[in-house]
Write a protein that holds these residues in place. Sequence first.
Motif, PDB file in Angstrom:
ATOM      1  N   ALA A 112       0.832  -1.207   0.000  1.00 54.86           N
ATOM      2  CA  ALA A 112       0.000   0.000   0.000  1.00 54.86           C
ATOM      3  C   ALA A 112       0.861   1.249   0.000  1.00 54.86           C
ATOM      4  O   ALA A 112       0.538   2.248  -0.642  1.00 54.86           O
ATOM      5  N   SER A 113       1.964   1.185   0.692  1.00 56.21           N
ATOM      6  CA  SER A 113       2.825   2.357   0.807  1.00 56.21           C
ATOM      7  C   SER A 113       3.533   2.683  -0.507  1.00 56.21           C
ATOM      8  O   SER A 113       4.073   3.776  -0.670  1.00 56.21           O
ATOM      9  N   GLY A 114       3.496   1.748  -1.474  1.00 58.06           N
ATOM     10  CA  GLY A 114       4.052   2.027  -2.791  1.00 58.06           C
ATOM     11  C   GLY A 114       3.125   2.868  -3.664  1.00 58.06           C
ATOM     12  O   GLY A 114       3.489   3.225  -4.781  1.00 58.06           O
ATOM     13  N   THR A 130      -8.231  -4.969   4.548  1.00 55.01           N
ATOM     14  CA  THR A 130      -8.793  -3.721   4.025  1.00 55.01           C
ATOM     15  C   THR A 130      -8.604  -2.589   5.029  1.00 55.01           C
ATOM     16  O   THR A 130      -8.198  -1.481   4.659  1.00 55.01           O
ATOM     17  N   ALA A 131      -8.890  -2.871   6.284  1.00 51.22           N
ATOM     18  CA  ALA A 131      -8.728  -1.837   7.311  1.00 51.22           C
ATOM     19  C   ALA A 131      -7.275  -1.377   7.398  1.00 51.22           C
ATOM     20  O   ALA A 131      -6.984  -0.184   7.532  1.00 51.22           O
ATOM     21  N   HIS A 132      -6.335  -2.319   7.308  1.00 54.47           N
ATOM     22  CA  HIS A 132      -4.915  -1.943   7.398  1.00 54.47           C
ATOM     23  C   HIS A 132      -4.451  -1.144   6.192  1.00 54.47           C
ATOM     24  O   HIS A 132      -3.694  -0.185   6.326  1.00 54.47           O
ATOM     25  N   VAL A 133      -4.877  -1.546   5.020  1.00 50.50           N
ATOM     26  CA  VAL A 133      -4.457  -0.805   3.818  1.00 50.50           C
ATOM     27  C   VAL A 133      -5.055   0.604   3.846  1.00 50.50           C
ATOM     28  O   VAL A 133      -4.362   1.585   3.548  1.00 50.50           O
ATOM     29  N   GLN A 134      -6.312   0.702   4.257  1.00 51.30           N
ATOM     30  CA  GLN A 134      -6.919   2.037   4.343  1.00 51.30           C
ATOM     31  C   GLN A 134      -6.172   2.895   5.365  1.00 51.30           C
ATOM     32  O   GLN A 134      -5.917   4.070   5.130  1.00 51.30           O
ATOM     33  N   GLU A 135      -5.806   2.295   6.495  1.00 52.03           N
ATOM     34  CA  GLU A 135      -5.060   3.059   7.504  1.00 52.03           C
ATOM     35  C   GLU A 135      -3.697   3.505   6.977  1.00 52.03           C
ATOM     36  O   GLU A 135      -3.271   4.638   7.198  1.00 52.03           O
ATOM     37  N   GLU A 136      -3.024   2.609   6.261  1.00 49.58           N
ATOM     38  CA  GLU A 136      -1.726   2.970   5.682  1.00 49.58           C
ATOM     39  C   GLU A 136      -1.877   4.165   4.743  1.00 49.58           C
ATOM     40  O   GLU A 136      -1.110   5.124   4.800  1.00 49.58           O
ATOM     41  N   HIS A 137      -2.873   4.085   3.859  1.00 49.78           N
ATOM     42  CA  HIS A 137      -3.119   5.181   2.916  1.00 49.78           C
ATOM     43  C   HIS A 137      -3.468   6.486   3.639  1.00 49.78           C
ATOM     44  O   HIS A 137      -3.017   7.556   3.257  1.00 49.78           O
ATOM     45  N   ALA A 138      -4.270   6.362   4.690  1.00 47.06           N
ATOM     46  CA  ALA A 138      -4.801   7.571   5.330  1.00 47.06           C
ATOM     47  C   ALA A 138      -3.808   8.203   6.295  1.00 47.06           C
ATOM     48  O   ALA A 138      -3.797   9.423   6.474  1.00 47.06           O
ATOM     49  N   LYS A 139      -2.968   7.398   6.927  1.00 48.22           N
ATOM     50  CA  LYS A 139      -2.176   7.919   8.049  1.00 48.22           C
ATOM     51  C   LYS A 139      -0.673   7.953   7.830  1.00 48.22           C
ATOM     52  O   LYS A 139       0.043   8.568   8.615  1.00 48.22           O
ATOM     53  N   GLU A 140      -0.165   7.230   6.842  1.00 47.80           N
ATOM     54  CA  GLU A 140       1.290   7.123   6.732  1.00 47.80           C
ATOM     55  C   GLU A 140       1.802   7.740   5.425  1.00 47.80           C
ATOM     56  O   GLU A 140       1.072   7.801   4.443  1.00 47.80           O
ATOM     57  N   PRO A 141       3.048   8.168   5.425  1.00 51.09           N
ATOM     58  CA  PRO A 141       3.613   8.734   4.201  1.00 51.09           C
ATOM     59  C   PRO A 141       3.878   7.630   3.169  1.00 51.09           C
ATOM     60  O   PRO A 141       4.066   6.469   3.534  1.00 51.09           O
ATOM     61  N   PRO A 142       3.921   7.998   1.878  1.00 50.53           N
ATOM     62  CA  PRO A 142       4.220   6.993   0.863  1.00 50.53           C
ATOM     63  C   PRO A 142       5.648   6.469   0.971  1.00 50.53           C
ATOM     64  O   PRO A 142       6.515   7.134   1.540  1.00 50.53           O
ATOM     65  N   MET A 143       5.881   5.280   0.398  1.00 46.72           N
ATOM     66  CA  MET A 143       7.208   4.686   0.272  1.00 46.72           C
ATOM     67  C   MET A 143       7.951   4.643   1.600  1.00 46.72           C
ATOM     68  O   MET A 143       9.147   4.820   1.663  1.00 46.72           O
ATOM     69  N   ARG A 144       7.216   4.391   2.665  1.00 48.29           N
ATOM     70  CA  ARG A 144       7.895   4.417   3.947  1.00 48.29           C
ATOM     71  C   ARG A 144       8.556   3.070   4.196  1.00 48.29           C
ATOM     72  O   ARG A 144       8.133   2.028   3.717  1.00 48.29           O
ATOM     73  N   ARG A 145       9.586   3.105   4.971  1.00 52.76           N
ATOM     74  CA  ARG A 145      10.316   1.902   5.328  1.00 52.76           C
ATOM     75  C   ARG A 145      10.140   1.679   6.820  1.00 52.76           C
ATOM     76  O   ARG A 145      10.428   2.572   7.599  1.00 52.76           O
ATOM     77  N   VAL A 146       9.683   0.525   7.203  1.00 50.89           N
ATOM     78  CA  VAL A 146       9.564   0.265   8.636  1.00 50.89           C
ATOM     79  C   VAL A 146      10.907  -0.147   9.222  1.00 50.89           C
ATOM     80  O   VAL A 146      11.076  -0.196  10.425  1.00 50.89           O
ATOM     81  N   TYR A 147      11.868  -0.435   8.318  1.00 51.56           N
ATOM     82  CA  TYR A 147      13.246  -0.542   8.773  1.00 51.56           C
ATOM     83  C   TYR A 147      14.138  -0.033   7.656  1.00 51.56           C
ATOM     84  O   TYR A 147      13.695   0.112   6.521  1.00 51.56           O
TER      85      TYR A 147
END
Lengths: 267, 267, 267, 267
Positions: free
Chosen positions: D87-89, D234-251
């Motif tokens: 999703a972050s892509g 679905t809930a997680h992908v929507q949250e990623e789209h709504a709350k996190e910056p694109p192309m983020r790296r969790v590490y």
Amino acid sequence: MEVKEMKKSRKTLLRTEISWVQPGKILLKGYNLIEMIGRKSFGDMIYLLFSGDLPKGNEGKMIEAILVSSCEHGLATPSTSAARSVASGGVPLQAAVAAGIIGLGDSHGGAIEQCAKMLQENIGEAREKGFEKTAERVIKDYQARKRRIHGYGHGIHAPEDPRKVKLYEYAREIKVTGDCIRFSEAVELKLKELTGKPLPINVDGAIGAVISDLGIHWTFGKGFFLISRAAGLTAHVQEEHAKEPPMRRVYTWDDVDYQGVPERKIP
Amino acid sequence: MEVKEMKKSRKTLLRTEISWVQPGKILLKGYNLIEMIGRKSFGDMIYLLFSGDLPKGNEGKMIEAILVSSCEHGLATPSTSAARSVASGGVPLQAAVAAGIIGLGDSHGGAIEQCAKMLQENIGEAREKGFEKTAERVIKDYQARKRRIHGYGHGIHAPEDPRKVKLYEYAREIKVTGDCIRFSEAVELKLKELTGKPLPINVDGAIGAVISDLGIHWTFGKGFFLISRAAGLTAHVQEEHAKEPPMRRVYTWDDVDYQGVPERKIP
Amino acid sequence: MEVKEMKKSRKTLLRTEISWVQPGKILLKGYNLIEMIGRKSFGDMIYLLFSGDLPKGNEGKMIEAILVSSCEHGLATPSTSAARSVASGGVPLQAAVAAGIIGLGDSHGGAIEQCAKMLQENIGEAREKGFEKTAERVIKDYQARKRRIHGYGHGIHAPEDPRKVKLYEYAREIKVTGDCIRFSEAVELKLKELTGKPLPINVDGAIGAVISDLGIHWTFGKGFFLISRAAGLTAHVQEEHAKEPPMRRVYTWDDVDYQGVPERKIP
Amino acid sequence: MEVKEMKKSRKTLLRTEISWVQPGKILLKGYNLIEMIGRKSFGDMIYLLFSGDLPKGNEGKMIEAILVSSCEHGLATPSTSAARSVASGGVPLQAAVAAGIIGLGDSHGGAIEQCAKMLQENIGEAREKGFEKTAERVIKDYQARKRRIHGYGHGIHAPEDPRKVKLYEYAREIKVTGDCIRFSEAVELKLKELTGKPLPINVDGAIGAVISDLGIHWTFGKGFFLISRAAGLTAHVQEEHAKEPPMRRVYTWDDVDYQGVPERKIP
């Protein structure tokens, strides 16, 4: 006449300009694929598939250089970590690689397409009215619509993405450059002038400019990245399958910050 | 010493032997990817990623020939029709290509992996006890377990798949052949002898044999096919987006034979 | 206080408001999922996940009706034919279903999201300035930007999509309707008046309106369709695996109309 | 006669027992789907799609309980972290959810299918020769082939997975239990006896046993998990789209332990 003979179709719904298969023959844009095995490079084939004809010059070599530049970028990219997570669920190689490829979206390689589009849509004006002037008009237009110009800045490889440097050098060396690379540089200069900060062309922007000079439509932009990265993703999925336990978690619930509603009673 | 410096990791969970990224440098199996742009082919990079080192001879060229051989096989293959259907739903290029790639499963290119596995697992015995004798033992073993030997027969390109012919010819020409190609041919001969019908090596089997002689582990087998076919799938998805209406059906409900329970009352 | 205790995270990168897992407990928006097994419906859970709380009324029942309405639409839809093609390549059930789900894009169910967005963005104005007036303003605005209003017209189920009729009837019966359904009808009336042709709300538009009245953000729109259709896709993939041969083609090269360049010599 | 009329197909290649669509009517296993909106639950529809008929008793309720039990299991599961990475892509919701679903493979929910298979293949013998005796024979058979019995042990929710406990309790409460649940318990007892360690039925095994008693073929096993988990994804992908910056790296690359060949010169 030959074309007519080929058209045996009863279904106009199943039409294509790409290829046609008969026993012993696979026509690709008119050339028999079988005859090209060992004679043409994969870069040549991609050029054929995306531009419509075989290279007249070094276009295939340039595409090979693009494929080399993007084939791998480490474990920490979103597509690679996704592919490895999926692989760890116990799925076949091609399905895990596909999960990574899905992630090559607008924010992850998508700038190739966007930058190529910007260049291709404005190169006519640039040729007519001047590169600097058009660059300024385009940038101000993007700024007015509060949109970012894709393919510039934001890399981890500062001050310049070395892959971009190599691609442009190589394009000049093998003489496949044209106005789009020049225009991309005019935009870079003008961006710095207008924003006051350096926003150098990054690897995505460079690929966008190079394929534009190769005469490839911007709608193929993501294709270069996905074909290339498929190689790195395959290596990662194979490594995950070969070296790591199934269903592994690279982080656990203890690493997760639950910021939701605290525990409550079910009504 | 240098390795030690590189290991800054706190997380043994995130380990890889493939690559490592630093600002300005992308190490791939120890080589800086950036320095390879324009100097190495994409085939060389795949060889590096899958075998662990750069080619000493023509291995990269052989891989390019494999990629050429499989990059496209027409509109009527399951993966291509899947990718075009998905594209018609209004999805980005990379996601539609990914849907096609998912379909490159055990029955659609998977024979590369299976044939390479068979060859690699038995080549030691073949060297020791003779190719013909081992071929016979292997075939009888498969027959006893009622399993098919993958990579032989069943093509539409009869009597021989011309892609196989070209690949073997080219491998011999550029001197990358070895015992696995020879053993694959011993199996072909023996299969005909034991079953009474010709089961010629097909393109999947040929790729399986060639990569085995290149020293690439069979678990990478599907990778060659998916990287290669990604090119043709990209062309098809782009064509679908560019030339066809959204949500189109290549067949309608009238074409469907409903063989289920006839209409009945809801209880 | 309790929240504070829960936050043991060292990584702000791994944050979520959705759920939190501990041995013996799975918190979902604050409720223990385990306690909800057998007490809540799947529709209730979706409402919880997408709106943030459990239903106060019949919201869960309404979601169940939506899931029923979209769970299957025949073999000839792009997503279903894609999933079956992929399945025929010899891939696991979940991967073939996923290929079909990828295809549920902007043109294949995407109108749910678009219609819900249109309603949610304009419902405030409609309440303030009147439904009819706002409907007219919105339509003219879309027309000026040459954009289609999604969720209206174009079904095969003329004159009205019976799924839409049932969903609106049921929403009224169980009293979960609100202003968005009313506004969707005002737009329907005005569309007919302004364009001169009937463009009835279709099933996508109906779901978009119903979830808007349930208080669910339009960005969840595609979720309803994909969860629901996953059921039908699973049945189709299972049937393909169980009843059909591998690598089958529902059409052959003879059905394909090759419209590309006729055969030519390789230079 | 009615069936005959329905069969208008010219293509035996496009056949199905699942559904058939006409204007105004969607036949699902013979029932008109449109008439079931608001009257049947989603659980009923899944039962219909997977077993062939509508529930005679509480089968639909049991399926709803299964869907509730598996709809979400936190950010740290491989499928969820894959979906969020993708999703972050910058990809559409349905494609990111699909990436997560691909990951629901043999090691991630696949035990449902495997456990159901084991139960369904041996329940006949168990009825004939006794549950305990058959359990012992089956376990010894698996041990002899060095294969694991799926659906037992290894959860993070020790000593028993509370979802399993709830599912079995509920199945008994609503009277949908049968011999497969009983046999799954006989295997659990015998496993402890033969191995000396507790290997309690986990949630996957429990679902496998419950659906077996509902009369659903084990090949549908993964379907329950993927439909259910599609909600959480679905809930997680929507949250990623709504709350996190694109192309983020969790590490980041600093977190990665490169264990490959140290830097070397390109030949």
